[in-house]
Design an enzyme around this catalytic site. Structure first.
Site, PDB file in Angstrom:
ATOM      1  N   GLU A 282       0.827  -1.202   0.000  1.00 49.08           N
ATOM      2  CA  GLU A 282       0.000   0.000   0.000  1.00 49.08           C
ATOM      3  C   GLU A 282       0.855   1.243   0.000  1.00 49.08           C
ATOM      4  O   GLU A 282       2.061   1.195   0.257  1.00 49.08           O
ATOM      5  CB  GLU A 282      -0.995  -0.020   1.171  1.00 49.08           C
ATOM      6  CG  GLU A 282      -0.383  -0.168   2.520  1.00 49.08           C
ATOM      7  CD  GLU A 282      -1.437  -0.366   3.612  1.00 49.08           C
ATOM      8  OE1 GLU A 282      -2.417  -1.097   3.383  1.00 49.08           O
ATOM      9  OE2 GLU A 282      -1.262   0.220   4.680  1.00 49.08           O
TER      10      GLU A 282
ATOM     11  N   GLU B 251      -8.367   0.022  13.798  1.00 50.58           N
ATOM     12  CA  GLU B 251      -7.204   0.905  13.698  1.00 50.58           C
ATOM     13  C   GLU B 251      -7.237   1.690  12.395  1.00 50.58           C
ATOM     14  O   GLU B 251      -7.525   1.128  11.333  1.00 50.58           O
ATOM     15  CB  GLU B 251      -5.909   0.091  13.762  1.00 50.58           C
ATOM     16  CG  GLU B 251      -5.694  -0.608  15.084  1.00 50.58           C
ATOM     17  CD  GLU B 251      -4.281  -1.171  15.227  1.00 50.58           C
ATOM     18  OE1 GLU B 251      -3.741  -1.118  16.334  1.00 50.58           O
ATOM     19  OE2 GLU B 251      -3.734  -1.674  14.223  1.00 50.58           O
TER      20      GLU B 251
ATOM     21  N   GLU C 163      -6.700  -2.014  10.118  1.00 53.68           N
ATOM     22  CA  GLU C 163      -7.034  -3.398  10.461  1.00 53.68           C
ATOM     23  C   GLU C 163      -7.922  -3.386  11.696  1.00 53.68           C
ATOM     24  O   GLU C 163      -8.017  -2.394  12.398  1.00 53.68           O
ATOM     25  CB  GLU C 163      -5.765  -4.210  10.749  1.00 53.68           C
ATOM     26  CG  GLU C 163      -4.980  -3.694  11.950  1.00 53.68           C
ATOM     27  CD  GLU C 163      -3.920  -4.675  12.436  1.00 53.68           C
ATOM     28  OE1 GLU C 163      -3.989  -5.855  12.063  1.00 53.68           O
ATOM     29  OE2 GLU C 163      -3.048  -4.259  13.202  1.00 53.68           O
TER      30      GLU C 163
HETATM   31  P1  ADP Z   1       0.260  -4.397  12.781  1.00 54.73           P
HETATM   32  O1  ADP Z   1      -0.553  -5.609  12.506  1.00 54.73           O
HETATM   33  O2  ADP Z   1       1.706  -4.699  12.834  1.00 54.73           O
HETATM   34  O3  ADP Z   1      -0.270  -3.627  13.916  1.00 54.73           O
HETATM   35  P2  ADP Z   1      -0.758  -2.219  11.141  1.00 54.73           P
HETATM   36  O4  ADP Z   1      -1.279  -2.324   9.763  1.00 54.73           O
HETATM   37  O5  ADP Z   1      -1.759  -2.002  12.211  1.00 54.73           O
HETATM   38  O6  ADP Z   1       0.130  -3.493  11.447  1.00 54.73           O
HETATM   39  O7  ADP Z   1       0.312  -1.057  11.175  1.00 54.73           O
HETATM   40  C1  ADP Z   1       1.101  -0.780  12.292  1.00 54.73           C
HETATM   41  C2  ADP Z   1       1.663   0.620  12.206  1.00 54.73           C
HETATM   42  O8  ADP Z   1       2.380   0.818  11.000  1.00 54.73           O
HETATM   43  C3  ADP Z   1       0.623   1.715  12.188  1.00 54.73           C
HETATM   44  O9  ADP Z   1       0.249   2.119  13.459  1.00 54.73           O
HETATM   45  C4  ADP Z   1       1.329   2.829  11.452  1.00 54.73           C
HETATM   46  O10 ADP Z   1       2.194   3.494  12.334  1.00 54.73           O
HETATM   47  C5  ADP Z   1       2.178   2.108  10.458  1.00 54.73           C
HETATM   48  N1  ADP Z   1       1.543   1.999   9.142  1.00 54.73           N
HETATM   49  C6  ADP Z   1       0.760   0.991   8.709  1.00 54.73           C
HETATM   50  N2  ADP Z   1       0.346   1.210   7.445  1.00 54.73           N
HETATM   51  C7  ADP Z   1       0.893   2.367   7.053  1.00 54.73           C
HETATM   52  C8  ADP Z   1       0.863   3.144   5.842  1.00 54.73           C
HETATM   53  N3  ADP Z   1       0.209   2.737   4.758  1.00 54.73           N
HETATM   54  N4  ADP Z   1       1.552   4.297   5.782  1.00 54.73           N
HETATM   55  C9  ADP Z   1       2.254   4.715   6.864  1.00 54.73           C
HETATM   56  N5  ADP Z   1       2.325   4.042   8.014  1.00 54.73           N
HETATM   57  C10 ADP Z   1       1.663   2.882   8.132  1.00 54.73           C
HETATM   58 MG    MG Z   2      -2.019  -2.760  14.122  1.00 54.19          MG
END
Ligand code: ADP
Ligand code: MG
Ligand code: ADP
Length: 669
Positions: free
Chosen positions: A200, A275, A288
Site C-alpha cells: 500500500e 485501527e 485493520e
Molecule cells: P500491525 O498488525 O503490525 O499492527 P498495522 O497495519 O496495524 O500493522 O500497522 C502498524 C503501524 O504501522 C501503524 O500504526 C502505522 O504506524 C504504520 N503503518 C501501517 N500502514 C501504514 C501506511 N500505509 N503508511 C504509513 N504508516 C503505516
Molecule cells: Mg495494528
C-alpha cells in the site's frame, strides 16, 4: 456467568484478567512455562498449571495442551489475552469444538476481520476508506513489482498474516523495489509461515487513531471512543492516550460510524479495535481490526469507568450489552506508557535479566498494570512489555503531568527499561503541544536521546535534589568525625548554610542553601533563582527522594557515588557533580590541557567576591601557591596557581565582585 476461566496468556495481561475475575467471583486457572514459575500472575491465579518449556511454540502457542488443561481443570471458558493465540480463528474454533467458550469473537468473525486483506476488502465494500494499494495477497515477485509501480512511491510492503509491526518495509525508490520485495517475502515466510504480502501507499507522518468497540451476540454495537497511539518505535506503540487532540466531534462521528459499520458488516461480537491512520490533511484510512483486548485498554477504562474485561466476559457468557451508547460518559483524559525491557540507547534492543529491585509508582489517578515484581525474570522468550503505567487527569495537561510524576517515582533495577525514555517523550515540547505522528521518535530523538536539551527548570530541580543529598551527607560525616561527637541520628537544630558548585550537562551552576534538617525547610539559590524546599525525613541511602519545591511535589530517582550523583527526573538522566568551592578550584586546575592555562588567563571558577590579592604583578609563583582569596557563596577559599610562572597582570581588586570565567589575572608563561 462462568465459574472458572482458563487464561491462555501470561505477564501483566494475565494479572489484569485475574483481577476482574476475582471481583466477579470467577475462579482462574493460569498456565505457565519454565521461565515463569515465579511470576506474579502464577501467584495471583486460583490454580496454576505447568505447560512445558519456555519457547511459546511448546507452551502458549500449543492449542492442544491449553485445551487439555482447560478441560481437566473444569474451566468453561478461555480468555486469550492479547498476542499468542488471541487472534487465531483456528484456536477459537478448537476451543469452541472442545465445548468451551472462547472469550472473543467467533472464528468466522476473526477470519473476516482479523485478516488484514480480508478486512480491507470488507471495508471497501461498505465505503470505509482504506490506504490506496493492492489488497489481495501477492506471492509472485513479478506481479508484485508491477502492482507496486502502479501504486507509486513511497510504498509499504506488509506481510498479509503479519502483526506487531513485524516484517513491514518501506520502499522509497523504484531501484530498491526488487530486492525489497524478495527480502520481504522471504522474511514473511520465516515469521508467518507463508509469503503472502500486500502493498500500500506509504502515508507520510500519519497519526495512529483507533476506536474501541464492543458488540454483543444480539446485534448491538457500541464504541468507547478513540485512542491515539502515534508515538511508536518499529511500528509498535509506546505511548497511548484518549481522547486524541487530532479528533474533533465531527471526525469522531465519522470514524466511530466507520468502526461500528465494519463490526456490523462482519457480524462481529465481543471486544474489537478498529485501527486507522490519519494523514496530514485529516483523511482517515482503515488499517485493520484487532479482534481482541488491546494492550492500551486501560486508558479507555480510565475515561469511561468501565471494566473492559468484564464486558468481554459478559458478552461471551451470552449477556446482552446493558450499557447503551448514550449512557457512556467520557470523562477527562488518560495516557499510558508501555514499560518494556529494552534499551532505548541501543536501538530499543530487548533486555533480559532478573528484576532485583522493584517499586511501583504510587499516587492519585495513577494506575499500574505490572507483570513483574522483585525476583521476576525477564527472558528472551516473550514480549518485552513488562508493565503499563497510566495516568488520568481532568485535561491532557494534568494527565501528562501525573504520568510524568508517576514515571519519576518508578524504580526498576536489574533489567534495563525504557522508563526514562518514555518520560522523555511525554516531556518533549512537541508532545506537550500535541504535535504527534508515527515519526515522532525518529524526528525528535537520536539514539534514544531527546534532541532538545533539558529545560533550565529541570536542571535546577535536579541540582537541588543532588546538592541537598550531598550537603546532608557531608554534614553527617563532619559531625561523625568530630572527636566526642554528640551525634545521634544526624539531625541538627542549627541553621546551616553552604555554597557549592554543581556541574551538570556541561554547565556550572552556583548553589547556595540555607536551612536545617530539624525544620526540614530549606532555601536554595540556584543559578540566581530562589527555591523553597521542604524535605521528608531524609534517609541518605534512599533511591527515591520526594521533595516539595515551591509548593509542588517532585519525585526523583538518584544514584550516589561520592560527589557524583546521577539524577533521573522527567525524562532526563544527568550526572550532577557537586563541589565545595575548595574542591572546585582544585578540580579546575587538575584538568589537563585546560583552556585556563593555554590562554594564560586565570579565570574565576565561580561567582563571588575577591577578599584579598596575595601576589603582585611580576611576581614568580609556584604551582599551588595561593594567589587570591575569594568569598564565594558564604565560604572563603583560596585561588591556587595552576602553574609555575610569572604574573603578568592582575585584573581584579579586593572587594570586587566577580563572575564565573571572569579573568582574575594573566600569566607570562
Ligand atoms: P500491525 O498488525 O503490525 O499492527 P498495522 O497495519 O496495524 O500493522 O500497522 C502498524 C503501524 O504501522 C501503524 O500504526 C502505522 O504506524 C504504520 N503503518 C501501517 N500502514 C501504514 C501506511 N500505509 N503508511 C504509513 N504508516 C503505516
Ligand atoms: Mg495494528
Ligand atoms: P528505596 O528504593 O530507595 O528503598 P522506595 O523506592 O521504596 O525507596 O521509595 C522511597 C519513598 O518514596 C518511600 O517512602 C515510598 O513510600 C515513597 N514513594 C514511592 N513512590 C512514590 C510516588 N510515586 N510518589 C510519592 N512517593 C512515593
Amino acid at each position: 456467568m462462568f465459574s472458572k476461566v482458563l487464561i491462555a496468556n501470561r505477564g501483566e495481561i494475565a494479572v489484569r484478567i485475574i483481577q476482574t475475575c476475582k471481583r466477579m467471583g470467577i475462579k482462574t486457572v493460569a498456565v505457565y512455562a519454565e521461565a515463569d514459575i515465579s511470576s506474579l500472575y502464577v501467584r495471583d491465579a486460583d490454580e496454576a498449571v505447568f505447560i512445558g518449556a519456555a519457547p511459546a511454540k511448546e507452551s502458549f502457542l500449543n492449542t492442544a495442551k491449553l485445551i487439555k488443561v482447560a478441560l481437566k481443570n473444569n474451566c468453561q471458558a478461555v480468555h486469550p489475552g492479547y498476542g499468542f493465540l488471541s487472534e487465531s480463528a483456528a484456536f477459537a474454533e478448537s476451543v469452541t469444538e472442545a465445548g468451551l467458550t472462547f472469550i472473543g469473537p467467533t472464528p468466522e468473525a476473526i477470519a473476516r476481520l482479523g485478516d488484514k486483506t480480508a478486512s480491507k476488502a470488507l471495508a471497501l465494500a461498505i465505503g470505509v476508506p482504506v490506504v490506496p494499494g493492492v489488497h489481495e495477497p501477492l506471492t509472485d515477485l513479478n506481479i508484485a513489482a508491477e502492482a507496486a509501480l502502479k501504486i507509486g512511491f513511497p510504498l509499504l510492503l506488509k506481510p498479509a498474516a503479519g502483526g506487531g509491526g513485524r516484517g513491514m518495509r518501506i520502499v522509497r525508490h523504484e531501484d530498491e523495489l526488487e530486492s525489497a520485495l524478495s527480502t520481504c517475502m522471504e522474511e514473511t515466510k520465516k515469521s508467518f509461515g507463508d509469503n503472502r504480502i500486500f502493498i500500500e501507499k506509504f502515508i507520510s507522518k500519519p497519526r495512529h487513531i483507533e476506536f474501541q468497540i464492543f458488540a454483543d451476540n444480539y446485534g448491538e454495537v457500541i464504541h468507547l471512543g478513540e485512542r491515539e497511539c502515534s508515538v511508536q518505535r518499529r511500528y509498535q506503540k509506546v505511548i497511548e492516550e484518549t481522547p486524541s487532540v487530532a479528533v474533533d466531534d465531527e471526525l469522531r462521528g465519522k470514524m466511530t460510524k466507520a468502526a461500528c459499520d465494519l463490526a456490523r458488516a462482519a457480524g462481529y461480537t465481543n471486544a474489537g479495535t478498529a485501527e486507522f491512520i490519519l494523514d496530514e490533511h485529516r483523511n482517515y484510512y482503515f488499517l485493520e481490526m484487532n479482534t481482541r483486548l488491546q494492550v492500551e485498554h486501560p486508558v479507555t477504562e480510565m475515561v469511561t469507568n468501565l471494566d473492559l474485561v468484564e464486558l468481554q466476559l459478559r458478552i461471551a457468557a451470552g449477556e446482552p450489552l446493558k450499557i447503551k451508547q448514550e449512557d457512556i460518559n467520557f470523562k477527562g483524559w488518560a495516557i499510558e506508557a508501555r514499560i518494556c525491557a529494552e534499551d532505548p540507547y541501543r536501538g530499543f534492543l530487548p533486555t533480559t535479566g532478573m528484576v532485583t529491585r522493584y517499586a511501583n509508582p504510587k499516587g492519585k489517578n495513577i494506575r499500574v498494570d505490572s507483570g513483574v515484581a522483585a525476583g521476576s525474570i525477564v527472558t528472551i522468550y516473550y514480549d518485552s512489555l513488562i508493565a503499563k503505567i497510566s495516568a488520568w487527569g481532568r485535561d491532557r495537561f494534568e494527565a501528562v503531568n501525573t504520568l510524568n510524576r508517576a514515571l519519576n517515582g518508578y524504580h526498576i533495577e536489574g533489567v534495563t527499561t525504557n522508563v526514562d525514555f518514555a518520560n522523555a517523550v511525554i516531556n518533549h515540547p512537541e508532545f506537550i503541544s500535541g504535535e504527534l505522528s508515527t515519526h515522532f521518535i525518529d524526528d525528535h530523538f537520536l539514539d534514544g536521546e531527546s534532541k532538545v536539551p533539558p529545560t533550565s527548570e529541570h536542571i535546577h530541580l535536579m541540582v537541588i535534589a543532588a546538592s541537598l543529598i550531598f550537603h546532608s551527607r557531608r554534614m553527617l560525616m563532619k559531625e561523625a568525625l568530630k572527636p566526642m561527637s554528640p551525634l545521634i541520628g544526624g539531625k541538627t537544630e542549627t541553621i546551616e548554610s553552604a555554597a557549592y558548585a554543581a556541574r551538570i550537562d556541561g554547565r556550572t551552576l552556583s548553589v547556595e542553601l540555607k536551612g536545617s534538617e530539624a525544620s526540614r525547610n530549606w532555601t536554595f539559590l540556584v543559578g540566581g533563582k530562589t527555591y523553597l524546599v521542604t524535605t521528608p525525613e531524609l534517609e541518605y541511602y534512599r533511591r527515591r527522594l520526594k521533595l516539595d519545591i515551591n509548593g509542588a511535589s517532585h519525585m526523583f530517582r538518584l544514584q550516589y557515588s561520592a560527589n557524583h550523583i546521577q539524577a533521573f527526573f522527567s525524562g532526563n538522566v544527568e550526572t550532577v557533580e557537586i563541589y565545595t568551592p575548595r574542591e572546585w578550584n582544585l578540580m579546575k586546575y587538575m584538568k589537563r590541557g585546560s583552556r585556563v592555562i593555554q590562554d594564560t588567563a586565570l579565570k574565576c571558577p565561580m561567582p563571588g567576591l575577591i577578599t584579598a590579592v596575595c601576589v603582585d604583578e611580576g611576581a614568580q609563583v609556584r604551582k599551588g601557591q595561593e594567589l587570591m582569596r575569594m568569598e564565594s557563596m558564604k565560604m572563603e577559599s583560596g585561588v591556587a596557581s595552576p602553574v609555575d610562572g610569572q604574573i603578568d597582570e592582575i585584573c581584579v581588586k579586593p572587594g570586587q565582585a566577580v563572575e564565573t570565567d571572569e579573568v582574575l589575572l594573566k600569566f607570562k608563561l
